[in-house]
Design a protein around this motif. Sequence first.
Motif, mmCIF file in Angstrom:
data_model
loop_
_atom_site.group_PDB
_atom_site.id
_atom_site.type_symbol
_atom_site.label_atom_id
_atom_site.label_comp_id
_atom_site.label_asym_id
_atom_site.label_seq_id
_atom_site.Cartn_x
_atom_site.Cartn_y
_atom_site.Cartn_z
ATOM 1 N N ASP A 37 0.832 -1.200 0.000
ATOM 2 C CA ASP A 37 0.000 0.000 0.000
ATOM 3 C C ASP A 37 0.866 1.249 0.000
ATOM 4 N N GLY A 100 -4.885 -2.187 1.575
ATOM 5 C CA GLY A 100 -4.652 -1.014 0.747
ATOM 6 C C GLY A 100 -5.808 -0.816 -0.202
ATOM 7 N N THR A 103 -4.822 -2.017 -3.833
ATOM 8 C CA THR A 103 -4.219 -3.344 -3.953
ATOM 9 C C THR A 103 -5.077 -4.225 -4.856
#
Length: 278
Positions: A37, A100, A103
């Motif tokens: 992240d 994140g 992601t």
Amino acid sequence: MNLTISPCPNDTFTFHALAHGLVPGAPAMEVRYADVDVTNTLAVSTDLDLVKVSYAALPWLLDRYELLPCGGALGRGCGPLLLARSPLASVDGLRVAVPGDRTTAYLLLRLWMGSAETAGSSPSEATAPASIEVVPFADIMPGVAAGRYDAGLVIHEARFVYPRYGLTSVVDLGEWWESTTGLPIPLGAILARRGAVDPVAAAEWIRASVRQAWADPSLSRDYVLAHAQEMEQDVVDQHIKLYVNEFTADLGADGLAAVRALLTRAADAGLVPAVSDL
């Protein structure tokens, strides 16, 4: 030259030789380690030469970086897991910890939630869970186990250890992706900064580093363990075996097809900007 990777065993194993000046012809590397992240965000705001990011972040990065055909994380049977303390029929309205917001794991979760079989709607209507919190990877499973979150999205070595936290798998998003597309799961990509790094040379350095790691895994063992968040040798070995595979050496046709499928489906669902050319 700078190299930004995660501290996960697949990255440290893959890049051990390159990071330690053991690849003939490669420049010295200044190495930075950060969770994915963080690297996704750094790649937007900082001039990074070689960087590991999520494939889901590519639509925001390809104007400044070029995708390399090696060094990343793709595969089969290695997808993200959605975990909870007990089986869940739905995640609607729940508190979900994710590693994140750009992601691949989170993008797969959103696609899964928007699929007809899980949400009763078309992928174009995919939405995020009602309450999402970005949490450092190492804090997700303890947070779910303690009740701070109703569910948690995990990656990498978590698939080997989550039962220790008393958690159960709600869905294996890799299995869902493979059954839906027939393609491997595209997780992490290696990018080279345009105008600063020769992508052909960089790909050769990375392939040489992978070949050295495979040829003598013992050379990188101490380095890998020093950075691993899960220190047990058997877990580290399982992690490397699963995530460092033929796609690490070369994406190939299947790997590129997987990346295109992920980004096309996500763009069609309105989750990421469209990408015209990888």
